[in-house]
Design a protein around this motif. Structure first.
Motif, PDB file in Angstrom:
ATOM      1  N   GLY A   1     -11.474  -1.913   0.442  1.00  0.00           N
ATOM      2  CA  GLY A   1     -12.815  -1.383   0.681  1.00  0.00           C
ATOM      3  C   GLY A   1     -12.716  -0.301   1.756  1.00  0.00           C
TER       4      GLY A   1
ATOM      5  N   GLY B   1      -9.257   4.452   2.158  1.00  0.00           N
ATOM      6  CA  GLY B   1     -10.018   5.698   2.110  1.00  0.00           C
ATOM      7  C   GLY B   1     -11.500   5.411   1.997  1.00  0.00           C
TER       8      GLY B   1
ATOM      9  N   GLU C   1     -12.865  -9.794   4.711  1.00  0.00           N
ATOM     10  CA  GLU C   1     -11.849  -8.757   4.441  1.00  0.00           C
ATOM     11  C   GLU C   1     -10.582  -9.051   5.236  1.00  0.00           C
ATOM     12  OE1 GLU C   1     -13.761  -4.991   5.536  1.00  0.00           O
ATOM     13  OE2 GLU C   1     -13.440  -4.304   3.488  1.00  0.00           O
TER      14      GLU C   1
ATOM     15  N   MET D   1     -15.423   5.374   0.788  1.00  0.00           N
ATOM     16  CA  MET D   1     -16.045   5.074  -0.510  1.00  0.00           C
ATOM     17  C   MET D   1     -16.029   6.338  -1.376  1.00  0.00           C
ATOM     18  SD  MET D   1     -19.408   3.093   1.024  1.00  0.00           S
ATOM     19  CE  MET D   1     -19.443   3.777   2.679  1.00  0.00           C
TER      20      MET D   1
ATOM     21  N   ARG E   1     -15.605   7.557  11.187  1.00  0.00           N
ATOM     22  CA  ARG E   1     -14.322   6.971  10.751  1.00  0.00           C
ATOM     23  C   ARG E   1     -13.178   7.961  10.563  1.00  0.00           C
ATOM     24  NH1 ARG E   1     -16.130   3.093   5.779  1.00  0.00           N
ATOM     25  NH2 ARG E   1     -17.442   1.631   6.947  1.00  0.00           N
TER      26      ARG E   1
END
Ligand code: S3P
Length: 179
Positions: A89, A19, A71, A21, A146
């Motif tokens: 993240g 999800g 990541e 930030m 996004r």
């Protein structure tokens, strides 16, 4: 113990929180870890620990692509483990392979929040490089870029106005059902 509690984890499958930030991945992860007894791992913290640098420094000196590669490597490692609550993240969705790897060994849930709620939660934060400058504008433009990726995740929880316990509840129900 409350009515949300399950005495034993119904399986060793992971629970992965994704999800934007400020959607509450870390705090919800803590509640899920308490209630299931599974181990909580926070990807940003692991990356910082291993690199010996803060995320903002990694972005500044090595660039975002280098951070995304770190990541990616960590997703490959964690998705081979079991019994984890993983707090990711916010940019983990940028590489669809991250989601498909996590889905092989766990339940992936996307936490969602309105831009206003996100702003309230990150207003005072100075650690997130992508929100440097005009936070409201950054939130709006990154969310727009996004949103289709977050919406593509099979399971989502709207968190506006919910406590971490309230957010965790449907996730636990789903986890118990799917295990
Ligand atoms: C990012 C989110 C951050 C961190 C980095 C980049 C993103 O994690 O990984 O600053 O691209 O959305 P949180 O979602 O935990 O803030």
């Amino acid at each position: 113990m409350n009515s949300n509690s399950i005495d034993y984890p119904p399986s060793r499958r992971n629970i992965i929180l994704v999800g934007f930030m400020g959607t509450g991945k870390t705090v919800t992860g803590r509640v899920l870890a308490e209630q299931t007894g599974l181990e909580l791992v926070d990807m940003d913290s692991i990356i910082e620990e291993r690199a010996g640098r803060a995320i903002s420094e990694i972005f500044e000196t090595d660039g975002e692509a280098a951070f995304r590669a770190m990541e990616r490597e960590l997703v490959q490692e964690l998705s081979q483990r079991e019994g984890l609550i993983v707090s990711t993240g916010g940019g983990i969705v940028l590489n669809p392979d991250n989601i498909s790897d996590f889905e092989k060994t766990g339940l992936v849930v996307c936490l969602k929040a309105s831009p206003e709620m996100i702003f309230q939660r990150v207003e005072k934060d100075t650690t997130r490089p992508l929100l440097a400058g005009d936070k409201k504008a950054q939130i709006a433009s990154i969310l727009e870029a996004r949103n289709s990726l977050y919406n593509a995740i099979a399971h989502g929880v709207e968190t506006d106005g919910l406590t971490a316990e309230e957010t965790a509840k449907p996730i636990l129900t789903l986890y118990a059902l799917e295990s």
